[in-house]
Scaffold this active site. Structure first.
Site, PDB file in Angstrom:
ATOM      1  CG  ASN A   1      60.815  36.575  41.164  1.00 56.76           C
ATOM      2  OD1 ASN A   1      61.164  35.641  41.892  1.00 56.76           O
ATOM      3  ND2 ASN A   1      61.542  37.000  40.148  1.00 56.76           N
ATOM      4  CD1 TRP A   2      58.866  37.646  47.800  1.00 57.54           C
ATOM      5  CD2 TRP A   2      58.663  35.769  48.976  1.00 57.54           C
ATOM      6  NE1 TRP A   2      57.840  37.812  48.689  1.00 57.54           N
ATOM      7  CE2 TRP A   2      57.698  36.680  49.415  1.00 57.54           C
ATOM      8  CE3 TRP A   2      58.732  34.508  49.584  1.00 57.54           C
ATOM      9  CZ2 TRP A   2      56.798  36.380  50.449  1.00 57.54           C
ATOM     10  CZ3 TRP A   2      57.840  34.198  50.600  1.00 57.54           C
ATOM     11  CH2 TRP A   2      56.891  35.131  51.030  1.00 57.54           C
ATOM     12  CE  LYS A   3      63.948  39.647  41.337  1.00 51.19           C
ATOM     13  NZ  LYS A   3      64.654  40.597  40.519  1.00 51.19           N
TER      14      LYS A   3
ATOM     15  CG  HIS B   1      63.288  36.369  36.192  1.00 49.41           C
ATOM     16  ND1 HIS B   1      64.461  37.063  36.344  1.00 49.41           N
ATOM     17  CD2 HIS B   1      62.317  37.160  36.716  1.00 49.41           C
ATOM     18  CE1 HIS B   1      64.212  38.223  36.941  1.00 49.41           C
ATOM     19  NE2 HIS B   1      62.920  38.305  37.165  1.00 49.41           N
TER      20      HIS B   1
ATOM     21  CD  GLU C   1      66.964  38.647  38.675  1.00 47.42           C
ATOM     22  OE1 GLU C   1      66.497  37.778  39.440  1.00 47.42           O
ATOM     23  OE2 GLU C   1      66.732  39.864  38.787  1.00 47.42           O
TER      24      GLU C   1
ATOM     25  CD  GLU D   1      59.650  40.425  35.002  1.00 48.43           C
ATOM     26  OE1 GLU D   1      59.104  40.839  36.018  1.00 48.43           O
ATOM     27  OE2 GLU D   1      60.617  39.653  35.022  1.00 48.43           O
TER      28      GLU D   1
ATOM     29  N   GLY E   1      64.702  45.865  38.852  1.00 45.09           N
ATOM     30  CA  GLY E   1      65.528  46.197  40.016  1.00 45.09           C
ATOM     31  C   GLY E   1      66.293  47.503  39.893  1.00 45.09           C
TER      32      GLY E   1
ATOM     33  CB  SER F   1      61.205  49.522  38.757  1.00 47.26           C
ATOM     34  OG  SER F   1      62.571  49.128  38.708  1.00 47.26           O
TER      35      SER F   1
ATOM     36  N   GLY G   1      59.371  42.218  41.924  1.00 47.27           N
ATOM     37  CA  GLY G   1      60.527  41.752  42.676  1.00 47.27           C
ATOM     38  C   GLY G   1      60.664  42.509  43.989  1.00 47.27           C
ATOM     39  N   GLY G   2      61.437  43.596  43.961  1.00 49.56           N
ATOM     40  CA  GLY G   2      61.775  44.319  45.192  1.00 49.56           C
ATOM     41  C   GLY G   2      60.581  44.696  46.056  1.00 49.56           C
TER      42      GLY G   2
HETATM   43  C1  PEP Z   1      61.566  40.824  38.659  1.00 47.06           C
HETATM   44  O1  PEP Z   1      62.655  40.428  39.047  1.00 47.06           O
HETATM   45  O2  PEP Z   1      60.793  40.050  38.080  1.00 47.06           O
HETATM   46  C2  PEP Z   1      61.215  42.218  38.908  1.00 47.06           C
HETATM   47  C3  PEP Z   1      60.256  42.719  38.199  1.00 47.06           C
HETATM   48  O3  PEP Z   1      61.962  42.886  39.837  1.00 47.06           O
HETATM   49  P1  PEP Z   1      61.715  44.387  40.345  1.00 47.06           P
HETATM   50  O4  PEP Z   1      60.246  44.547  40.638  1.00 47.06           O
HETATM   51  O5  PEP Z   1      62.554  44.518  41.565  1.00 47.06           O
HETATM   52  O6  PEP Z   1      62.144  45.295  39.244  1.00 47.06           O
END
Ligand code: PEP
Length: 264
Positions: free
Chosen positions: A12-14, A104, A106, A176, A182, A222, A243-244
């Site tokens: 997920n590049w956001k 999600h 966010e 999640e 994050g 994470s 994500g990251g």
């Molecule tokens: C996400 O935003 O879906 C996510 C899992 O982010 P991260 O891997 O950075 O925790």
């Protein structure tokens, strides 16, 4: 993961990468996975760029016959009309997308996305022939109260209970925990497994054993190459929403390879 469900590693590049950066990343990922003789039949790899990059990613994937899949990060609940700034499920599907992330944390936090809206997003994605990646998971507060499993199961149940078996079997759920997104704090493999199993059991009870056995349940929060192997070793964890770590091509390549090796 011990079942015959094909694992999915989804990035997920956001709101990162413009279309040039997205194209370059997809090329690099494809090269690196090709060099590693990556078997896409045994592990799916998908990226979720911004709307503005989807067309560029589509052109690259189709012209070079890449096996990487892609999708969107949100969708409108309406199909067309006077909804400034919205993007419909059909528009996304016409760009060759396989998936759309729905709900999600966010989006739930920064946009008016409640359960009713998320139900409509899931339905719109399914009707357009794509698979929703439905995100659920507790905040720190629910975990502190010890109600994290009920909370996550309830989020899935409330959104999906009126689907048909056929529709439900096309769902992908991403567990999640919000406190893990994050933050560098990752759920233990046991707690990811407990949540995935509780969600799967509820799908089986609501729909059927076939639905429960078919739906892929991802872990997100994470994820990195340091914790992926232990997490994917759990029987009900079928992959990751990342994500990251999905913004670094070497790290994402490594997670893909580790996931494939661990589920071989
Ligand atoms: C996400 O935003 O879906 C996510 C899992 O982010 P991260 O891997 O950075 O925790």
């Amino acid at each position: 993961m011990t079942s015959r469900r094909i694992p999915l590693v989804a990035g997920n590049w956001k709101m990162n990468f413009d279309h040039l950066e997205a194209t370059y990343f997809v090329q690099q990922l494809a090269w690196k996975l090709r060099d590693a003789r990556f078997d896409y039949k045994r592990c799916e790899v998908a990226l979720m760029p911004s709307f503005t990059s989807l067309r560029s990613v589509q052109v690259l994937v189709e012209s070079d016959k890449l096996r990487i899949r892609y999708g969107a990060q949100a969708v409108s609940v309406t199909s067309q009309g006077a909804f400034t700034g919205d993007v419909s499920a059909d528009m996304i599907a016409h760009l060759g997308c396989s998936y759309v992330i729905v709900g999600h944390s966010e989006r739930r936090k920064y946009h008016p996305e409640d359960d009713a809206n998320i139900v409509d997003q899931v339905r719109a994605v399914l009707a357009a022939g794509m698979q929703p990646i439905l995100c659920v998971g507790e905040s720190y507060e629910e975990r502190r109260k010890g109600i994290e499993l009920d909370f996550a199961v309830g989020q899935v149940h409330d959104v999906t209970r009126d689907l048909s078996d056929e529709e439900a079997s096309r769902l992908i759920v991403a567990y999640e925990p919000v406190w893990a997104i994050g933050t560098g704090m990752v759920a233990t493999p046991q707690s990811a497994q407990d949540a995935a199993k509780a969600i799967r059991d509820d799908l089986t009870a609501t729909f059927s054993t076939t639905v429960g056995d078919t739906v892929r349940i991802l872990y997100g929060g994470s994820v990195s190459s340091k914790n992926a192997v232990e997490l994917i070793g759990e029987p009900d964890v079928d992959g990751f929403l990342i994500g990251g770590a999905a913004l670094k091509v070497d790290e994402l390549t490594k997670i893909c390879r580790l996931t494939l090796e661990a589920t071989a």
